[in-house]
Design a protein around this motif. Structure first.
Motif, PDB file in Angstrom:
ATOM      1  N   VAL A  15      42.779  33.983  40.003  1.00 57.67           N
ATOM      2  CA  VAL A  15      42.845  35.320  40.614  1.00 57.67           C
ATOM      3  C   VAL A  15      41.845  36.272  39.978  1.00 57.67           C
ATOM      4  CG1 VAL A  15      44.318  37.346  40.880  1.00 57.67           C
ATOM      5  CG2 VAL A  15      45.213  35.083  41.411  1.00 57.67           C
ATOM      6  N   PHE A  16      41.823  36.323  38.647  1.00 50.32           N
ATOM      7  CA  PHE A  16      40.922  37.262  37.989  1.00 50.32           C
ATOM      8  C   PHE A  16      39.474  36.786  38.024  1.00 50.32           C
ATOM      9  CE2 PHE A  16      44.839  38.937  35.982  1.00 50.32           C
ATOM     10  CZ  PHE A  16      44.679  40.249  36.377  1.00 50.32           C
ATOM     11  N   GLY A  17      39.249  35.488  38.136  1.00 50.97           N
ATOM     12  CA  GLY A  17      37.885  34.999  38.316  1.00 50.97           C
ATOM     13  C   GLY A  17      37.310  35.446  39.645  1.00 50.97           C
ATOM     14  N   ILE A  18      38.106  35.337  40.697  1.00 50.63           N
ATOM     15  CA  ILE A  18      37.659  35.811  42.011  1.00 50.63           C
ATOM     16  C   ILE A  18      37.494  37.320  41.999  1.00 50.63           C
ATOM     17  CG2 ILE A  18      38.376  36.037  44.423  1.00 50.63           C
ATOM     18  CD1 ILE A  18      39.643  33.241  44.136  1.00 50.63           C
ATOM     19  N   ALA A  19      38.419  38.022  41.358  1.00 53.25           N
ATOM     20  CA  ALA A  19      38.314  39.483  41.280  1.00 53.25           C
ATOM     21  C   ALA A  19      37.082  39.907  40.489  1.00 53.25           C
ATOM     22  CB  ALA A  19      39.574  40.071  40.647  1.00 53.25           C
ATOM     23  N   SER A  20      36.749  39.162  39.452  1.00 57.70           N
ATOM     24  CA  SER A  20      35.572  39.492  38.650  1.00 57.70           C
ATOM     25  C   SER A  20      34.284  39.327  39.444  1.00 57.70           C
ATOM     26  CB  SER A  20      35.529  38.600  37.409  1.00 57.70           C
ATOM     27  OG  SER A  20      34.361  38.821  36.678  1.00 57.70           O
ATOM     28  N   VAL A  21      34.233  38.315  40.268  1.00 54.73           N
ATOM     29  CA  VAL A  21      33.020  38.060  41.048  1.00 54.73           C
ATOM     30  C   VAL A  21      32.888  39.031  42.212  1.00 54.73           C
ATOM     31  CG1 VAL A  21      31.889  36.348  42.510  1.00 54.73           C
ATOM     32  CG2 VAL A  21      32.922  35.646  40.367  1.00 54.73           C
ATOM     33  N   THR A  22      33.999  39.400  42.828  1.00 59.46           N
ATOM     34  CA  THR A  22      33.934  40.231  44.032  1.00 59.46           C
ATOM     35  C   THR A  22      34.009  41.724  43.765  1.00 59.46           C
ATOM     36  OG1 THR A  22      36.326  40.034  44.338  1.00 59.46           O
ATOM     37  CG2 THR A  22      34.931  38.411  45.465  1.00 59.46           C
ATOM     38  N   SER A  23      34.283  42.123  42.531  1.00 62.61           N
ATOM     39  CA  SER A  23      34.387  43.545  42.222  1.00 62.61           C
ATOM     40  C   SER A  23      33.016  44.205  42.259  1.00 62.61           C
ATOM     41  CB  SER A  23      35.015  43.731  40.841  1.00 62.61           C
ATOM     42  OG  SER A  23      35.087  45.084  40.519  1.00 62.61           O
ATOM     43  N   ARG A  24      32.963  45.411  42.800  1.00 64.00           N
ATOM     44  CA  ARG A  24      31.701  46.137  42.900  1.00 64.00           C
ATOM     45  C   ARG A  24      31.435  47.009  41.679  1.00 64.00           C
ATOM     46  NH1 ARG A  24      29.115  45.935  47.758  1.00 64.00           N
ATOM     47  NH2 ARG A  24      30.348  45.134  49.495  1.00 64.00           N
ATOM     48  N   LYS A  25      32.463  47.343  40.931  1.00 66.39           N
ATOM     49  CA  LYS A  25      32.291  48.174  39.738  1.00 66.39           C
ATOM     50  C   LYS A  25      32.156  47.286  38.501  1.00 66.39           C
ATOM     51  CE  LYS A  25      34.740  52.070  41.603  1.00 66.39           C
ATOM     52  NZ  LYS A  25      33.848  53.201  41.592  1.00 66.39           N
ATOM     53  N   MET A  26      31.169  47.616  37.690  1.00 64.20           N
ATOM     54  CA  MET A  26      30.839  46.782  36.536  1.00 64.20           C
ATOM     55  C   MET A  26      31.965  46.740  35.504  1.00 64.20           C
ATOM     56  SD  MET A  26      28.538  44.919  35.299  1.00 64.20           S
ATOM     57  CE  MET A  26      27.956  44.242  33.782  1.00 64.20           C
ATOM     58  N   LEU A  27      32.561  47.879  35.210  1.00 61.93           N
ATOM     59  CA  LEU A  27      33.609  47.920  34.187  1.00 61.93           C
ATOM     60  C   LEU A  27      34.830  47.106  34.605  1.00 61.93           C
ATOM     61  CD1 LEU A  27      34.423  49.031  31.448  1.00 61.93           C
ATOM     62  CD2 LEU A  27      35.404  50.991  32.620  1.00 61.93           C
ATOM     63  N   ARG A  28      35.223  47.213  35.854  1.00 67.15           N
ATOM     64  CA  ARG A  28      36.353  46.409  36.340  1.00 67.15           C
ATOM     65  C   ARG A  28      36.040  44.927  36.276  1.00 67.15           C
ATOM     66  NH1 ARG A  28      38.535  49.609  41.675  1.00 67.15           N
ATOM     67  NH2 ARG A  28      39.168  51.493  40.572  1.00 67.15           N
ATOM     68  N   SER A  29      34.826  44.560  36.624  1.00 67.02           N
ATOM     69  CA  SER A  29      34.423  43.166  36.572  1.00 67.02           C
ATOM     70  C   SER A  29      34.486  42.617  35.149  1.00 67.02           C
ATOM     71  CB  SER A  29      33.016  43.022  37.142  1.00 67.02           C
ATOM     72  OG  SER A  29      32.608  41.696  37.116  1.00 67.02           O
ATOM     73  N   VAL A  30      34.083  43.424  34.183  1.00 69.22           N
ATOM     74  CA  VAL A  30      34.131  43.002  32.782  1.00 69.22           C
ATOM     75  C   VAL A  30      35.573  42.861  32.312  1.00 69.22           C
ATOM     76  CG1 VAL A  30      33.577  43.752  30.439  1.00 69.22           C
ATOM     77  CG2 VAL A  30      31.865  43.916  32.224  1.00 69.22           C
ATOM     78  N   ILE A  31      36.435  43.769  32.721  1.00 69.91           N
ATOM     79  CA  ILE A  31      37.850  43.686  32.339  1.00 69.91           C
ATOM     80  C   ILE A  31      38.495  42.440  32.960  1.00 69.91           C
ATOM     81  CG2 ILE A  31      40.095  44.824  32.522  1.00 69.91           C
ATOM     82  CD1 ILE A  31      38.166  46.138  30.540  1.00 69.91           C
ATOM     83  N   TYR A  32      38.185  42.162  34.206  1.00 69.60           N
ATOM     84  CA  TYR A  32      38.704  40.945  34.849  1.00 69.60           C
ATOM     85  C   TYR A  32      38.193  39.698  34.146  1.00 69.60           C
ATOM     86  CZ  TYR A  32      39.987  44.015  38.750  1.00 69.60           C
ATOM     87  OH  TYR A  32      40.512  45.009  39.532  1.00 69.60           O
ATOM     88  N   LEU A  33      36.929  39.719  33.735  1.00 69.23           N
ATOM     89  CA  LEU A  33      36.362  38.587  33.015  1.00 69.23           C
ATOM     90  C   LEU A  33      37.053  38.392  31.668  1.00 69.23           C
ATOM     91  CD1 LEU A  33      34.156  36.401  32.953  1.00 69.23           C
ATOM     92  CD2 LEU A  33      32.689  38.083  31.844  1.00 69.23           C
ATOM     93  N   SER A  34      37.427  39.486  31.019  1.00 70.77           N
ATOM     94  CA  SER A  34      38.139  39.345  29.743  1.00 70.77           C
ATOM     95  C   SER A  34      39.507  38.704  29.939  1.00 70.77           C
ATOM     96  CB  SER A  34      38.262  40.702  29.051  1.00 70.77           C
ATOM     97  OG  SER A  34      39.093  41.564  29.777  1.00 70.77           O
ATOM     98  N   PHE A  35      40.192  39.025  31.051  1.00 73.16           N
ATOM     99  CA  PHE A  35      41.459  38.358  31.347  1.00 73.16           C
ATOM    100  C   PHE A  35      41.256  36.863  31.554  1.00 73.16           C
ATOM    101  CE2 PHE A  35      43.136  42.588  32.856  1.00 73.16           C
ATOM    102  CZ  PHE A  35      44.114  42.684  31.880  1.00 73.16           C
TER     103      PHE A  35
END
Length: 68
Positions: A15-35
């Motif tokens: 879930v968070f891998g897909i969210a990290s790739v599809t997120s348009r905001k950089m900070l959210r993508s980094v937070i998802y990647l940390s999860f």
């Protein structure tokens, strides 16, 4: 019990891998990647690769701090 924890961690990774790739905001993508990276370390702890899990957390925690 281990199987339930594994499937929960695998679901979090997906879930968070897909969210990290599809997120348009950089900070959210980094937070998802940390999860995702913490969940991967959780799977390493689950199979008793404690050293590899500790390295996963320290190396990628530094990478996340650099990204932020």
């Amino acid at each position: 019990m281990e199987r339930i924890v594994f499937y929960c961690l695998a679901g979090v990774i997906i879930v968070f891998g897909i969210a990290s790739v599809t997120s348009r905001k950089m900070l959210r993508s980094v937070i998802y990647l940390s999860f995702v990276l913490v969940s991967i370390a959780g799977i390493f702890f689950l199979v008793d690769y404690n050293f590899l899990a500790a390295i996963q957390l320290t190396v990628y925690a530094g990478g996340i701090v650099v990204l932020i």
